[in-house]
Design an enzyme around this catalytic site. Structure first.
Site, PDB file in Angstrom:
ATOM      1  N   TYR A 174       0.805  -1.218   0.000  1.00  0.00           N
ATOM      2  CA  TYR A 174       0.000   0.000   0.000  1.00  0.00           C
ATOM      3  C   TYR A 174       0.843   1.275   0.000  1.00  0.00           C
ATOM      4  O   TYR A 174       0.284   2.377  -0.023  1.00  0.00           O
ATOM      5  CB  TYR A 174      -0.903   0.020   1.244  1.00  0.00           C
ATOM      6  N   ASP A 207      -5.813  11.645   3.254  1.00  0.00           N
ATOM      7  CA  ASP A 207      -6.242  11.860   1.882  1.00  0.00           C
ATOM      8  C   ASP A 207      -7.685  12.324   1.887  1.00  0.00           C
ATOM      9  O   ASP A 207      -8.465  11.948   2.766  1.00  0.00           O
ATOM     10  CB  ASP A 207      -6.103  10.565   1.074  1.00  0.00           C
ATOM     11  N   ASN A 227      -9.234   1.486   8.598  1.00  0.00           N
ATOM     12  CA  ASN A 227     -10.549   1.494   9.236  1.00  0.00           C
ATOM     13  C   ASN A 227     -10.501   1.400  10.754  1.00  0.00           C
ATOM     14  O   ASN A 227     -11.518   1.629  11.417  1.00  0.00           O
ATOM     15  CB  ASN A 227     -11.402   0.342   8.698  1.00  0.00           C
ATOM     16  N   PHE A 238      -4.307  -0.652  10.046  1.00  0.00           N
ATOM     17  CA  PHE A 238      -5.063  -0.511   8.808  1.00  0.00           C
ATOM     18  C   PHE A 238      -6.079   0.618   9.002  1.00  0.00           C
ATOM     19  O   PHE A 238      -6.514   0.916  10.113  1.00  0.00           O
ATOM     20  CB  PHE A 238      -5.737  -1.813   8.346  1.00  0.00           C
ATOM     21  N   HIS A 260      -4.389   6.506  -0.699  1.00  0.00           N
ATOM     22  CA  HIS A 260      -4.881   6.400   0.682  1.00  0.00           C
ATOM     23  C   HIS A 260      -3.743   6.546   1.697  1.00  0.00           C
ATOM     24  O   HIS A 260      -4.012   6.734   2.883  1.00  0.00           O
ATOM     25  CB  HIS A 260      -5.555   5.030   0.846  1.00  0.00           C
ATOM     26  N   ASN A 291     -13.119   6.597   6.298  1.00  0.00           N
ATOM     27  CA  ASN A 291     -13.167   5.543   7.312  1.00  0.00           C
ATOM     28  C   ASN A 291     -12.146   5.720   8.426  1.00  0.00           C
ATOM     29  O   ASN A 291     -12.396   5.355   9.570  1.00  0.00           O
ATOM     30  CB  ASN A 291     -12.992   4.180   6.647  1.00  0.00           C
TER      31      ASN A 291
END
Length: 296
Positions: A93, A176, A153, A151, A98, A197
């Site tokens: 990632y 972001d 969320n 992560f 994100h 989120n």
């Protein structure tokens, strides 16, 4: 409904304490330095001048500490400032849109001569900055840089635990923003998560500690994929920035890093918003291509 709100969340539910009357609580972030408006403007100008030479940051901070009468001694800012960068852990990632919050904090940590250390207790990476004697930033405030490793969320689990443990009430979250065009940087104090989120999770885990969600946000525009049909919001935010955006992305990350540092030094949200907000460059309106069987 915002474009971000269409990105479904797998976040666990959380019910704020009944003691929390409203998420629109009065903002608690107030300027704590003794800098005049004139000196704030001069300080912002000095910071912005570093955009092309961010590696000179430590030397410039030292010059400012020595040359500005109001900053010649510690400001004594209670428990300090927490700057949070949002993203997802792992190389997979690393270059995603994100993860731009991580990118900004990585640039800030590097500029301050720090390094990252995993802290399992908070499920986060924490920047280890130079000591008070060698890092001029410490003359302005105690500053923590945090990258949750939960992560996106579940970011609030890390941020909430850290803020409560160190009793920190002054927080800036770098994230972001899907509903702001690429090239723009905006600041916001409190208010809605806009469907993001990571912010939803932070709101859920920090409201009891702050008495609301009145933390500051640095919103890094990544563009709105709804300009193009068909589109996949999750795929867009979890996609990498385009190669053609590379140079502009680097400049934006540096600008955001300097804004975050200015906020840490002054704790003046209004001044940070006034001097470091960045509008997207003017471009010709994009024409969304029609997809089969769909009308715009």
């Amino acid at each position: 409904m915002s474009a971000r709100a269409r990105f479904s969340s797998h976040q666990t539910s959380h019910n704020p304490s009944p003691a929390v009357k409203s998420l629109e609580a009065k903002p608690i972030i107030k300027p704590t330095t003794r800098l005049s408006q004139q000196n704030l403007k001069m300080l912002a100008k000095e910071f912005l001048a570093l955009a092309k030479q961010p590696r000179d940051l430590l030397a410039k901070l030292q010059d400012l500490v020595e040359s500005t009468p109001e900053s010649s001694a510690d400001f004594g800012v209670d428990s300090g400032v927490l700057i949070v960068g949002l993203g997802n852990p792992g190389e997979k990632y690393a270059c995603n849109r994100h993860n731009v919050g991580f990118m900004v904090l990585d640039r800030l940590c590097e500029a301050l001569g720090g390094s990252w250390e995993a802290v399992p207790k908070f499920r986060a990476d924490l920047a280890v900055l130079p000591s008070h004697n060698t890092c001029p930033l410490a003359r302005f405030t105690r500053c923590y840089l945090l990258k949750p490793q939960t992560f996106m969320n579940l970011s609030g689990e890390s941020v909430g635990a850290f803020a409560r443990f160190y009793k920190i009430s002054c927080i800036l979250v770098v994230h972001d923003e899907l509903d702001i065009p690429f090239g723009a940087l905006r600041y916001k104090l409190g208010g809605s998560s806009g469907g993001h989120n990571g912010l939803k999770s932070i709101d859920a885990h920090i409201s009891d500690h702050l008495g609301g969600n009145s933390y500051a946000r640095l919103r890094f525009g990544i563009g709105d994929p709804s300009l193009h049909k068909p589109y996949d919001v999750a795929g867009f935010v979890l996609g990498d920035f385009l190669p053609a955006q590379g140079d502009e992305l680097g400049a934006l990350i540096t600008h955001a890093m300097l804004g975050a540092l200015f906020f840490a030094c002054t704790r003046d949200f209004a001044a940070t918003q006034n001097f470091f907000t960045k509008a997207a460059p003017s471009k010709a309106p994009e024409v969304a291509p029609k997809s089969l069987g769909e009308e715009r």
